[in-house]
Design an enzyme around this catalytic site. Structure first.
Site, PDB file in Angstrom:
ATOM      1  N   GLU A  33       0.779  -1.251   0.005  1.00  0.00           N
ATOM      2  CA  GLU A  33       0.036   0.114  -0.002  1.00  0.00           C
ATOM      3  C   GLU A  33       0.635   1.327  -0.053  1.00  0.00           C
ATOM      4  O   GLU A  33       0.427   2.212  -0.565  1.00  0.00           O
ATOM      5  CB  GLU A  33      -1.136   0.128   1.268  1.00  0.00           C
ATOM      6  CG  GLU A  33      -2.014  -1.057   1.197  1.00  0.00           C
ATOM      7  CD  GLU A  33      -2.862  -0.857  -0.088  1.00  0.00           C
ATOM      8  OE1 GLU A  33      -2.783   0.152  -0.728  1.00  0.00           O
ATOM      9  OE2 GLU A  33      -3.606  -2.050  -0.465  1.00  0.00           O
ATOM     10  N   TYR A 116      -6.902   6.558   3.611  1.00  0.00           N
ATOM     11  CA  TYR A 116      -6.953   5.571   2.550  1.00  0.00           C
ATOM     12  C   TYR A 116      -5.824   4.021   2.968  1.00  0.00           C
ATOM     13  O   TYR A 116      -6.604   3.149   3.041  1.00  0.00           O
ATOM     14  CB  TYR A 116      -6.231   5.953   1.309  1.00  0.00           C
ATOM     15  CG  TYR A 116      -5.844   4.765   0.537  1.00  0.00           C
ATOM     16  CD1 TYR A 116      -6.882   3.939  -0.369  1.00  0.00           C
ATOM     17  CD2 TYR A 116      -4.608   4.024   0.233  1.00  0.00           C
ATOM     18  CE1 TYR A 116      -6.614   2.875  -1.032  1.00  0.00           C
ATOM     19  CE2 TYR A 116      -4.253   2.712  -0.267  1.00  0.00           C
ATOM     20  CZ  TYR A 116      -5.381   2.285  -0.884  1.00  0.00           C
ATOM     21  OH  TYR A 116      -5.061   1.193  -1.541  1.00  0.00           O
ATOM     22  N   ASP A 134      -9.506   5.970  -3.017  1.00  0.00           N
ATOM     23  CA  ASP A 134      -8.306   6.567  -3.609  1.00  0.00           C
ATOM     24  C   ASP A 134      -8.809   6.962  -4.829  1.00  0.00           C
ATOM     25  O   ASP A 134     -10.146   7.308  -5.282  1.00  0.00           O
ATOM     26  CB  ASP A 134      -7.598   5.250  -3.683  1.00  0.00           C
ATOM     27  CG  ASP A 134      -8.038   4.517  -4.936  1.00  0.00           C
ATOM     28  OD1 ASP A 134      -9.203   4.476  -5.006  1.00  0.00           O
ATOM     29  OD2 ASP A 134      -7.129   3.711  -5.383  1.00  0.00           O
TER      30      ASP A 134
END
Length: 346
Positions: A33, A116, A134
């Site tokens: 991520e 996020y 996102d």
DNA sequence: AATGCGGGGGA
DNA sequence: TCCCCAGCATT
């Protein structure tokens, strides 16, 4: 059919085979991520492979030096991600005993982890029902629901987060979150989305109103400023050169570079030679000056355009401890410098 | 609320 | 050229 059902069904058929989809280990999900923030899968994939190979556990990453981490990150950009990645690895390894935070709320406290990323890790690893928002999610929702609130505004962030949270499949939050992002990335693309084969093409508001190309709405960024960078590439008789670590706030923090002189305008050979005559690294000794590139190398960042010249400076002896030129490739450098080092071939 | 932070790729 | 990318931190 329900939005989430249609979406997850689409995902089950169309999802790409990606390495971070084979695990729910929070270390690997977190790593993926961070790498994928503002970065396309295609660009991030080799870095994910390199990091998992070199640092298979959070302890391996925590025990590395920051420069080694930056070196592996070299070329990916947004280097604060790498610095925060390393700091957070140390925190998890040494303060938390290697145990990853396992809630959205606690994940959010980690350096480099925002709304996020906390949502992504919490849902994918721990099945927490928290929706990711996102760039893909903004695009999909703004089009499907015909929402023209600016996505990079405070009201926009709030509105889209609430909407995503309302739509998420509470039984399969991980599947839903990954599905909506994958759908945005490969079907509901920024340019030329594939509406003909889209499972939502009978209910998409933007498609029915012909506003696909206008959504999502985004407030425009300021134009990039021009800067003039002059790098001093010293070469001594004993084949050493000088590189410095960048300090302070700006771009490329903690990366290395040749000594830099920034000028207001582009300089010519003669004026630059007189400009550096009294430079502290020359200590009044004779030097031979060569301009490596007559045409400026233009390096474009989001907010700056760098017009760059590399000046080769041959001296008898360096006034400080330099490094052997064969070791110059060991240091983490911005890609602008890395490309020069490759081409110049010391 | 606005700004800074990279580098690559698509149209 | 301009825009976008599995955003975040700082001011």
């Amino acid at each position: 059919m329900k939005f989430s059902k249609t979406l997850i069904n689409w995902y089950s058929i169309n999802k790409r085979d990606l390495p971070w989809r084979k695990t729910t280990n929070p270390y690997y999900i977190w790593l993926s991520e961070i790498i994928l923030q503002q970065t396309q899968v295609k660009q991030g994939l080799p870095y994910y492979d390199a990091f998992t190979a070199k640092y298979p556990t959070v302890f391996d990453l925590a025990n590395a030096n920051e420069s080694a981490v930056l070196k592996l990150w070299q070329g990916l950009g947004y280097y604060s991600r790498a610095r925060n990645l390393h700091a957070t690895a140390k925190h998890i390894a040494f303060d938390l005993g290697g145990k990853f935070p396992n809630t959205y709320k606690d994940l959010l406290k980690l350096k480099g982890v925002g709304d996020y990323t906390a949502s992504a890790i919490a849902s994918i690893c721990f099945n927490e029902v928290t929706a990711v928002v996102d760039g893909n999610v903004y695009r999909v929702l703004s089009r499907y629901f015909g929402i023209s609130t600016a996505i990079n505004s405070t009201p926009g962030a709030k509105e889209f987060k609430q909407l995503a949270q309302k739509l998420i499949d509470t039984k399969q939050p991980a599947e839903f979150n990954q599905a909506i992002m994958e759908f945005g990335a490969t079907q509901c693309k920024p340019k030329n989305p594939d509406c003909d084969t889209c499972p939502f093409n009978s209910s998409c508001i933007a498609l029915s109103k012909n506003t696909i190309s206008e959504l999502p709405v985004k407030i425009k960024a300021a134009k990039a400023k021009k800067k003039h960078f002059n790098f001093l590439v010293f070469i001594s008789e004993d084949e050493k050169t000088i590189i410095e670590q960048r300090q302070g706030k700006g771009i490329w923090q903690n990366l290395y570079q040749f000594p830099l002189i920034e000028t207001e305008k582009a300089t010519n050979f003669k004026s630059f030679k007189s400009l550096i005559k009294d430079h502290e690294l020359l200590t009044n000794q004779d030097f031979e000056l060569l301009l490596y590139n007559k045409e400026a190398v233009v390096h474009k960042l989001s907010h700056q355009h760098l017009y760059t010249h590399f000046w080769i400076i041959k001296v008898d002896k360096l006034p400080i401890n330099g490094i052997n030129i064969e070791n110059v490739r060991d240091f983490p450098v911005p890609i602008l410098i890395g490309d020069f080092i490759e081409r110049f071939n010391f």
